[in-house]
Scaffold this motif. Sequence first.
Motif, PDB file in Angstrom:
ATOM      1  N   LYS A  61     -45.029  50.407  96.541  1.00  0.00           N
ATOM      2  CA  LYS A  61     -43.767  51.129  96.336  1.00  0.00           C
ATOM      3  C   LYS A  61     -42.925  50.312  95.361  1.00  0.00           C
ATOM      4  N   PRO A  62     -41.936  50.958  94.716  1.00  0.00           N
ATOM      5  CA  PRO A  62     -41.070  50.207  93.790  1.00  0.00           C
ATOM      6  C   PRO A  62     -40.264  49.123  94.509  1.00  0.00           C
ATOM      7  N   SER A  63     -39.797  48.168  93.748  1.00  0.00           N
ATOM      8  CA  SER A  63     -38.931  47.123  94.308  1.00  0.00           C
ATOM      9  C   SER A  63     -38.211  46.401  93.186  1.00  0.00           C
ATOM     10  N   THR A  64     -36.940  46.167  93.366  1.00  0.00           N
ATOM     11  CA  THR A  64     -36.196  45.261  92.487  1.00  0.00           C
ATOM     12  C   THR A  64     -35.982  43.936  93.209  1.00  0.00           C
ATOM     13  N   ARG A  65     -35.295  43.999  94.349  1.00  0.00           N
ATOM     14  CA  ARG A  65     -34.887  42.785  95.043  1.00  0.00           C
ATOM     15  C   ARG A  65     -36.049  42.023  95.689  1.00  0.00           C
ATOM     16  N   THR A  66     -36.854  42.727  96.470  1.00  0.00           N
ATOM     17  CA  THR A  66     -37.877  42.017  97.246  1.00  0.00           C
ATOM     18  C   THR A  66     -38.889  41.356  96.313  1.00  0.00           C
ATOM     19  N   ARG A  67     -39.338  42.120  95.319  1.00  0.00           N
ATOM     20  CA  ARG A  67     -40.307  41.550  94.382  1.00  0.00           C
ATOM     21  C   ARG A  67     -39.725  40.341  93.654  1.00  0.00           C
ATOM     22  N   ILE A  68     -38.573  40.547  93.012  1.00  0.00           N
ATOM     23  CA  ILE A  68     -38.063  39.474  92.136  1.00  0.00           C
ATOM     24  C   ILE A  68     -37.578  38.280  92.956  1.00  0.00           C
ATOM     25  N   VAL A 113     -46.880  42.037 101.099  1.00  0.00           N
ATOM     26  CA  VAL A 113     -47.348  43.415 100.897  1.00  0.00           C
ATOM     27  C   VAL A 113     -46.196  44.391 101.091  1.00  0.00           C
ATOM     28  N   ARG A 114     -46.020  45.299 100.145  1.00  0.00           N
ATOM     29  CA  ARG A 114     -45.097  46.437 100.320  1.00  0.00           C
ATOM     30  C   ARG A 114     -45.928  47.703 100.240  1.00  0.00           C
ATOM     31  N   THR A 115     -45.884  48.499 101.305  1.00  0.00           N
ATOM     32  CA  THR A 115     -46.745  49.673 101.331  1.00  0.00           C
ATOM     33  C   THR A 115     -46.148  50.762 102.229  1.00  0.00           C
ATOM     34  N   HIS A 140     -41.052  49.149 109.125  1.00  0.00           N
ATOM     35  CA  HIS A 140     -40.311  47.878 109.282  1.00  0.00           C
ATOM     36  C   HIS A 140     -39.953  47.270 107.923  1.00  0.00           C
ATOM     37  N   HIS A 141     -38.878  46.459 107.930  1.00  0.00           N
ATOM     38  CA  HIS A 141     -38.507  45.651 106.756  1.00  0.00           C
ATOM     39  C   HIS A 141     -38.053  44.283 107.290  1.00  0.00           C
ATOM     40  N   PRO A 142     -38.996  43.500 107.810  1.00  0.00           N
ATOM     41  CA  PRO A 142     -38.619  42.315 108.588  1.00  0.00           C
ATOM     42  C   PRO A 142     -38.045  41.159 107.783  1.00  0.00           C
ATOM     43  N   CYS A 143     -38.360  41.062 106.488  1.00  0.00           N
ATOM     44  CA  CYS A 143     -37.760  39.983 105.687  1.00  0.00           C
ATOM     45  C   CYS A 143     -36.304  40.322 105.376  1.00  0.00           C
ATOM     46  N   GLN A 144     -36.058  41.586 105.075  1.00  0.00           N
ATOM     47  CA  GLN A 144     -34.693  42.019 104.760  1.00  0.00           C
ATOM     48  C   GLN A 144     -33.731  41.682 105.904  1.00  0.00           C
ATOM     49  N   ILE A 145     -34.192  41.900 107.112  1.00  0.00           N
ATOM     50  CA  ILE A 145     -33.298  41.718 108.256  1.00  0.00           C
ATOM     51  C   ILE A 145     -32.866  40.257 108.371  1.00  0.00           C
ATOM     52  N   SER A 238     -35.559  57.559 102.437  1.00  0.00           N
ATOM     53  CA  SER A 238     -36.249  56.327 102.046  1.00  0.00           C
ATOM     54  C   SER A 238     -37.360  56.626 101.057  1.00  0.00           C
ATOM     55  N   MET A 239     -37.953  55.563 100.529  1.00  0.00           N
ATOM     56  CA  MET A 239     -39.079  55.730  99.598  1.00  0.00           C
ATOM     57  C   MET A 239     -40.202  56.501 100.295  1.00  0.00           C
ATOM     58  N   GLY A 240     -40.672  57.529  99.642  1.00  0.00           N
ATOM     59  CA  GLY A 240     -41.695  58.394 100.250  1.00  0.00           C
ATOM     60  C   GLY A 240     -41.100  59.664 100.823  1.00  0.00           C
ATOM     61  N   HIS A 273     -25.342  46.476 103.127  1.00  0.00           N
ATOM     62  CA  HIS A 273     -26.235  47.539 102.627  1.00  0.00           C
ATOM     63  C   HIS A 273     -27.389  46.806 101.957  1.00  0.00           C
ATOM     64  N   CYS A 274     -28.623  47.104 102.380  1.00  0.00           N
ATOM     65  CA  CYS A 274     -29.758  46.339 101.832  1.00  0.00           C
ATOM     66  C   CYS A 274     -29.995  46.659 100.361  1.00  0.00           C
ATOM     67  N   LEU A 275     -29.431  47.773  99.880  1.00  0.00           N
ATOM     68  CA  LEU A 275     -29.591  48.230  98.497  1.00  0.00           C
ATOM     69  C   LEU A 275     -31.045  48.643  98.244  1.00  0.00           C
ATOM     70  N   PRO A 276     -31.361  49.553  97.372  1.00  0.00           N
ATOM     71  CA  PRO A 276     -30.434  50.229  96.469  1.00  0.00           C
ATOM     72  C   PRO A 276     -29.540  51.230  97.208  1.00  0.00           C
ATOM     73  N   ALA A 277     -28.291  51.361  96.706  1.00  0.00           N
ATOM     74  CA  ALA A 277     -27.312  52.260  97.322  1.00  0.00           C
ATOM     75  C   ALA A 277     -27.199  53.551  96.519  1.00  0.00           C
ATOM     76  N   ASN A 301     -29.077  36.390  99.205  1.00  0.00           N
ATOM     77  CA  ASN A 301     -29.694  35.665 100.319  1.00  0.00           C
ATOM     78  C   ASN A 301     -31.168  36.014 100.505  1.00  0.00           C
ATOM     79  N   LYS A 302     -31.595  37.146  99.949  1.00  0.00           N
ATOM     80  CA  LYS A 302     -33.023  37.464 100.022  1.00  0.00           C
ATOM     81  C   LYS A 302     -33.850  36.330  99.399  1.00  0.00           C
ATOM     82  N   MET A 303     -33.381  35.792  98.289  1.00  0.00           N
ATOM     83  CA  MET A 303     -34.162  34.743  97.638  1.00  0.00           C
ATOM     84  C   MET A 303     -34.220  33.478  98.508  1.00  0.00           C
TER      85      MET A 303
HETATM   86  N1   CP Z   1     -33.523  45.710  99.714  1.00  0.00           N
HETATM   87  C1   CP Z   1     -34.731  45.876  99.121  1.00  0.00           C
HETATM   88  O1   CP Z   1     -35.796  45.709  99.735  1.00  0.00           O
HETATM   89  O2   CP Z   1     -34.645  46.221  97.822  1.00  0.00           O
HETATM   90  P1   CP Z   1     -35.871  46.546  96.843  1.00  0.00           P
HETATM   91  O3   CP Z   1     -36.433  47.893  97.280  1.00  0.00           O
HETATM   92  O4   CP Z   1     -35.283  46.579  95.476  1.00  0.00           O
HETATM   93  O5   CP Z   1     -36.909  45.478  97.019  1.00  0.00           O
END
Ligand code: CP
Length: 319
Positions: A61-68, A113-115, A140-145, A238-240, A273-277, A301-303
Amino acid sequence: MTTSTITGHGETLRHYLQVSDLDRDTLLNLIDRAIKLKNNQKAGRPYRPAIGRILGLMFEKPSTRTRISFEAAMYHLGGNVVFMPSRDLQLKRGEPLKDTARVLSRYLDCLVVRTYGQEIVDELARWSSIPVINGLTDEHHPCQILSDIMTVVEYKGRNLEDLKIAWIGDGNNMAHSWIQAAARMGFSLYLACPRGFEPDAAILKKARDEAGDRIHVSNNPEEAVDLADVVNTDVWASMGQEGEADSRREAFRAFQLNAGLLSRAKADAIVLHCLPAHRDEEITEEVLEGPQSAAWDQAENKMHIHRSILEWAMELQED
Ligand code: CP
Ligand code: NVA
């Protein structure tokens, strides 16, 4: 520290697939460590315990924050990263997950893994001989939490038991991770979701068995936000779920986090807000950009939490 027991190798690896994989002390240690790593980084002290290690990121799935933020985290630790869009792997031509997991384990030191389905990360972990980390599934999104609770700790201190945290909107992957975190970490969680969009009943029951009466679910956003210390929201689709976006917009209309709703929280409440908003859908521009919004610290703080998670998962030496 506890470790996830999912493994096909008879050995115990430090997988992180959902919040309930870890006990309270491990979760709090990850947050404390991330705060220390953040302070050290801001003081200009480099820390490179991952030299020679390789992190793989398998994203469907797409990602800005988690990937980077995972990539930046690994580079800050001195390691290297291989980004693998799932569509470019032989997985897309039918190669089994168990074969993929065993082969990647021969090249990499850790896999994020993001799936879609949680069963995909579970299967990868079962067959991996390296730690597998869930970078978001439908469930689940356990790292975000952890970055979210790190942000709560920075603003509100470490006495999480004293806090009322509100979740407004969809009973989605983020809501599930908040529910599991409440069970482990002691804060009171009030979720308000439209009828038919409540969290998964099995996840809720398991957490309530652990947390007693600290986890509340209603269809009433005002009640959830009343005198809250932290107010959270997330996208309505959400995505999907892009095909449901229009019908969801209708169903969620009364669950927008706007200035009126926020005024019911404590005057010093923070907004997450975990974003994207989606501005002026689940949250108004005024609230997202307002003085109570902690969304940008939360994103940073994700980083830091990802450095802490990677250090823990790969058992890198602590300074
Ligand atoms: N919050 C979060 O997981 O953002 P991304 O979808 O951009 O990774
Ligand atoms: N619930 C959202 C979270 C995005 C970080 C989604 O799954 O799309």
